[in-house]
Design a protein around this motif. Structure first.
Motif, short mmCIF file in Angstrom:
data_model
loop_
_atom_site.label_atom_id
_atom_site.label_comp_id
_atom_site.label_asym_id
_atom_site.label_seq_id
_atom_site.Cartn_x
_atom_site.Cartn_y
_atom_site.Cartn_z
N ASN A 66 -20.86 -0.51 15.02
CA ASN A 66 -20.80 -0.84 13.59
C ASN A 66 -20.26 -2.24 13.35
O ASN A 66 -20.80 -3.00 12.55
CB ASN A 66 -19.90 0.17 12.86
N ILE A 67 -19.18 -2.58 14.04
CA ILE A 67 -18.54 -3.87 13.76
C ILE A 67 -19.29 -5.03 14.42
O ILE A 67 -19.19 -6.18 13.95
CB ILE A 67 -17.05 -3.88 14.17
N TYR A 68 -20.03 -4.75 15.49
CA TYR A 68 -20.84 -5.81 16.10
C TYR A 68 -21.89 -6.29 15.11
O TYR A 68 -22.19 -7.49 15.02
CB TYR A 68 -21.51 -5.30 17.37
N GLU A 69 -22.40 -5.35 14.33
CA GLU A 69 -23.39 -5.69 13.31
C GLU A 69 -22.74 -6.43 12.14
O GLU A 69 -23.44 -6.97 11.28
CB GLU A 69 -24.06 -4.41 12.79
N ARG A 70 -21.41 -6.47 12.13
CA ARG A 70 -20.68 -7.10 11.02
C ARG A 70 -19.85 -8.27 11.50
O ARG A 70 -18.80 -8.59 10.92
CB ARG A 70 -19.80 -6.05 10.32
N GLY A 71 -20.30 -8.91 12.57
CA GLY A 71 -19.72 -10.16 13.00
C GLY A 71 -18.52 -10.08 13.92
O GLY A 71 -17.78 -11.07 14.07
N VAL A 72 -18.27 -8.91 14.56
CA VAL A 72 -17.13 -8.77 15.46
C VAL A 72 -17.64 -8.49 16.87
O VAL A 72 -18.38 -7.52 17.08
CB VAL A 72 -16.19 -7.63 15.01
N ASP A 73 -17.22 -9.32 17.84
CA ASP A 73 -17.71 -9.14 19.22
C ASP A 73 -16.81 -8.18 19.99
O ASP A 73 -15.89 -7.56 19.44
CB ASP A 73 -17.81 -10.49 19.93
N PHE A 124 -16.08 5.40 8.89
CA PHE A 124 -16.60 5.81 7.59
C PHE A 124 -16.43 4.70 6.55
O PHE A 124 -17.37 4.36 5.82
CB PHE A 124 -15.89 7.09 7.13
N ASN A 125 -15.23 4.14 6.49
CA ASN A 125 -14.95 3.13 5.45
C ASN A 125 -15.61 1.79 5.74
O ASN A 125 -15.94 1.05 4.80
CB ASN A 125 -13.43 2.97 5.29
N VAL A 126 -15.79 1.44 7.00
CA VAL A 126 -16.51 0.21 7.34
C VAL A 126 -17.91 0.25 6.76
O VAL A 126 -18.41 -0.74 6.19
CB VAL A 126 -16.55 -0.01 8.87
N VAL A 127 -18.55 1.41 6.88
CA VAL A 127 -19.92 1.55 6.36
C VAL A 127 -19.89 1.70 4.84
O VAL A 127 -20.64 1.03 4.12
CB VAL A 127 -20.61 2.76 7.01
N LYS A 128 -19.00 2.57 4.34
CA LYS A 128 -18.97 2.85 2.91
C LYS A 128 -18.65 1.60 2.09
O LYS A 128 -19.27 1.33 1.06
CB LYS A 128 -17.93 3.94 2.62
N ASP A 129 -17.66 0.84 2.57
CA ASP A 129 -17.21 -0.34 1.82
C ASP A 129 -17.88 -1.63 2.32
O ASP A 129 -17.55 -2.72 1.84
CB ASP A 129 -15.69 -0.49 1.93
N ASP A 130 -18.79 -1.47 3.29
CA ASP A 130 -19.54 -2.61 3.84
C ASP A 130 -18.60 -3.75 4.27
O ASP A 130 -18.76 -4.91 3.87
CB ASP A 130 -20.56 -3.12 2.80
N LEU A 131 -17.62 -3.38 5.08
CA LEU A 131 -16.63 -4.36 5.54
C LEU A 131 -17.25 -5.29 6.59
O LEU A 131 -18.02 -4.85 7.44
CB LEU A 131 -15.41 -3.65 6.14
N HIS A 132 -16.88 -6.57 6.51
CA HIS A 132 -17.37 -7.55 7.48
C HIS A 132 -16.18 -8.37 8.00
O HIS A 132 -15.21 -8.61 7.28
CB HIS A 132 -18.40 -8.50 6.84
#
Length: 290
Positions: free
Chosen positions: A149-156, A213-221
């Motif tokens: 999830n976080i790789y898709e949001r700019g975290v390696d 859950f919250n990373v997806v729900k709140d679209d965290l990047h």
């Protein structure tokens, strides 16, 4: 699983065991009810999967799954022939492995049939081991999901390691992952979770699932916002544990899960051999239910 549930299930399973020439066996029609299946055809699907597992393990299916016909006495005095299957302990174990471990009956059956004894205390020990192994697998799945999830949001990958480490600091009252490894004498090249008790593994997983859950729900990047989310979730879980008198960093370590997994695999390999083979004879009519 609560002790009283284990006691009840142990009694139920013991009532249906048969023995012939030193070989324990169960009838599939009985096991169907014990495992909570209402439809025979649905249970047959589980049996077929178990037979495939038996074949894939290089064990002869007909040594452990023996088709038989049983005559059932009807209330009117007549008889009716029904199909049934005699199952060795190994066959029952494979059937349980294909069930839902969230069901008490299935979880109990997996342990009941896995060990070469019917002593309740040994079965309870195995149940606790299985719960810990399942908790660890669930944590691995949650960590894999968060990493994706976080790789898709700019975290390696290194960012994920930092996020997970800061989550540990929150859960363990300021102790870093490295500090907890030293505290519990965990080898540096091994995951901390492999030496944690079930309650702590479950706590880590719960926090991880909330973060997912919250990373997806709140679209965290970005690493900063996701780190803050994960820290908060671990703090919240820690507060809950403390309210229940559980201080995660003070709990003693458990046995290395890798060693336990190897022990389980070794037991499973021996199970087929030690279960024996079933010899068949015509089954006598059974009395109808009152």
């Amino acid at each position: 699983m609560r002790s009283e549930i284990v006691q009840r299930l142990h009694k139920n399973f013991e009532e249906f065991v048969h023995e012939k020439d030193g070989v324990e066996y169960w009838f599939a029609r009985d096991l169907q009810g014990l495992l909570g299946y209402t439809e025979w055809r649905n249970f047959l699907n589980v049996i077929e999967k178990a037979q495939e597992s038996c074949k894939n393990s290089n064990n002869a299916i007909f040594d452990h799954f023996v088709d038989v016909n049983k005559l059932i006495l009807l209330p009117n005095g007549g008889e009716r022939k029904i199909e049934d299957i005699m199952l060795t302990r190994y066959a029952c174990y494979l059937i349980a492995q294909n069930g839902d471990p969230q069901k008490d009956e299935i979880a109990f059956a997996q342990s009941y049939f896995a060990v070469q004894t019917r002593k309740q205390e040994i079965i309870e020990e195995r149940l606790l081991l299985d719960e810990r192994l399942r908790a660890r697998d669930q944590l691995k799945d949650s960590e894999t999901e968060l990493s994706r999830n976080i790789y898709e949001r700019g975290v390696d990958h290194t960012g994920f390691a930092r996020i997970r480490s800061k989550g540990d600091m929150a859960l363990f009252g300021g102790n870093t992952t490295h500090a907890m490894k030293e505290r519990l004498a965990v080898p540096e090249n091994r995951p901390l979770a492999d030496f944690l008790p079930t309650v702590t593994i479950t706590a880590k997983n719960f926090a991880m699932e909330i973060t997912n859950f919250n990373v997806v729900k709140d679209d965290l990047h970005g690493e900063e916002s996701i780190t803050g989310e994960h820290i908060q979730n671990n703090w919240d879980i820690r507060e809950l544990l403390l309210k229940r008198g559980i201080k995660p960093e003070d709990l003693p370590p458990e046995e290395d899960l890798k060693k336990l997994e190897r022990r389980v695999i070794s037991q499973e390999k021996k199970l087929a051999k030690h279960s024996g083979k079933i010899s068949v004879e015509e089954q006598k009519p059974e009395e109808p239910d009152e």
